[in-house]
Design a protein around this motif. Sequence first.
Motif, PDB file in Angstrom:
ATOM      1  N   GLY A 169       0.514 -50.939  53.566  1.00 36.94           N
ATOM      2  CA  GLY A 169      -0.387 -52.024  53.195  1.00 36.94           C
ATOM      3  C   GLY A 169      -0.111 -53.276  53.997  1.00 36.94           C
ATOM      4  O   GLY A 169      -0.956 -54.158  54.104  1.00 36.94           O
ATOM      5  N   ARG A 170       1.087 -53.361  54.552  1.00 32.64           N
ATOM      6  CA  ARG A 170       1.421 -54.437  55.475  1.00 32.64           C
ATOM      7  C   ARG A 170       1.875 -53.785  56.771  1.00 32.64           C
ATOM      8  O   ARG A 170       2.684 -52.861  56.759  1.00 32.64           O
ATOM      9  N   VAL A 171       1.345 -54.280  57.868  1.00 30.95           N
ATOM     10  CA  VAL A 171       1.612 -53.674  59.171  1.00 30.95           C
ATOM     11  C   VAL A 171       2.305 -54.678  60.070  1.00 30.95           C
ATOM     12  O   VAL A 171       1.916 -55.842  60.131  1.00 30.95           O
ATOM     13  N   ASP A 172       3.352 -54.249  60.738  1.00 30.70           N
ATOM     14  CA  ASP A 172       3.965 -55.072  61.777  1.00 30.70           C
ATOM     15  C   ASP A 172       3.858 -54.295  63.085  1.00 30.70           C
ATOM     16  O   ASP A 172       3.666 -53.094  63.103  1.00 30.70           O
ATOM     17  N   GLU A 173       3.936 -55.009  64.172  1.00 28.74           N
ATOM     18  CA  GLU A 173       3.916 -54.369  65.489  1.00 28.74           C
ATOM     19  C   GLU A 173       5.311 -54.458  66.073  1.00 28.74           C
ATOM     20  O   GLU A 173       5.902 -55.540  66.071  1.00 28.74           O
ATOM     21  N   PRO A 174       5.849 -53.365  66.557  1.00 25.06           N
ATOM     22  CA  PRO A 174       5.227 -52.062  66.775  1.00 25.06           C
ATOM     23  C   PRO A 174       5.511 -51.033  65.680  1.00 25.06           C
ATOM     24  O   PRO A 174       5.709 -49.852  65.964  1.00 25.06           O
ATOM     25  N   GLY A 175       5.573 -51.443  64.454  1.00 23.67           N
ATOM     26  CA  GLY A 175       5.681 -50.499  63.345  1.00 23.67           C
ATOM     27  C   GLY A 175       7.089 -50.211  62.862  1.00 23.67           C
ATOM     28  O   GLY A 175       7.299 -49.233  62.136  1.00 23.67           O
ATOM     29  N   MET A 176       8.042 -51.051  63.223  1.00 22.31           N
ATOM     30  CA  MET A 176       9.431 -50.803  62.822  1.00 22.31           C
ATOM     31  C   MET A 176       9.614 -50.795  61.314  1.00 22.31           C
ATOM     32  O   MET A 176      10.257 -49.916  60.749  1.00 22.31           O
ATOM     33  N   MET A 177       9.055 -51.815  60.647  1.00 23.46           N
ATOM     34  CA  MET A 177       9.310 -51.945  59.221  1.00 23.46           C
ATOM     35  C   MET A 177       8.623 -50.856  58.407  1.00 23.46           C
ATOM     36  O   MET A 177       9.163 -50.415  57.389  1.00 23.46           O
ATOM     37  N   GLN A 178       7.469 -50.382  58.849  1.00 26.40           N
ATOM     38  CA  GLN A 178       6.854 -49.259  58.148  1.00 26.40           C
ATOM     39  C   GLN A 178       7.730 -48.020  58.253  1.00 26.40           C
ATOM     40  O   GLN A 178       7.911 -47.288  57.287  1.00 26.40           O
ATOM     41  N   THR A 179       8.276 -47.794  59.449  1.00 23.64           N
ATOM     42  CA  THR A 179       9.122 -46.619  59.692  1.00 23.64           C
ATOM     43  C   THR A 179      10.381 -46.671  58.834  1.00 23.64           C
ATOM     44  O   THR A 179      10.785 -45.665  58.238  1.00 23.64           O
ATOM     45  N   ILE A 180      10.991 -47.844  58.745  1.00 26.09           N
ATOM     46  CA  ILE A 180      12.220 -47.999  57.965  1.00 26.09           C
ATOM     47  C   ILE A 180      11.930 -47.896  56.466  1.00 26.09           C
ATOM     48  O   ILE A 180      12.578 -47.137  55.741  1.00 26.09           O
TER      49      ILE A 180
END
Length: 201
Positions: A169-180
């Motif tokens: 629901g929240r996206v950061d670039e380049p996706g580190m926090m979603q992956t973690i």
Amino acid sequence: MKFVKLFVLMAVAAVATPAMAAGDAEAGEAKAAPCAACHGQGGNATIPTYPKLAGQGEEYLVKQLQDFKSGARNNAIMAGQVANMSEQDMQDIAAYYAKQSTEAGQANPDLVELGERLYRGGDMANNIPACSGCHGPAGQGMDAAQYPHLAGQNAQYTEDQLKAFRAAGRVDEPGMMQTIAAEMSDTQIKAVASFISGLSK
């Protein structure tokens, strides 16, 4: 393999950050007056679901304001607040908050051991790197790479953001926090958020 990908993503983010024009903290103080309703006097929010902005890095704050304005980060309240902000307004407000001191919170004693272990050492068995690798041993962040200052942040806010990253629901670039965050349990998220709240820079 996931760790290798994460480190590559971190390196790309650190190198790809553009230079930012200087903000005027004195001008920013006046411009930030309406922000106090949610983020508290001097950026130390007392409402646990809102973030503390005091001591946050300038580049990180400007990027978040830009994202709210562009719609890259979705929040109805913030979209309204930034609608008429110029780039200079954003830089001035960010400069003001960056100069303020964060008031540390109180970590839950029952969660400190797990929270500190995750923050400082991660959980290798579950592909969770140490938070301190990007956010610093004292939670000071790395502003040049737009990794935010975390020390003293409201625990509920941090917990909510980690869950938002996990749910995409929240996206950061380049996706580190979603992956973690995708690898973190509710208990781990609550523990590390609580530990971060008690950190003081």
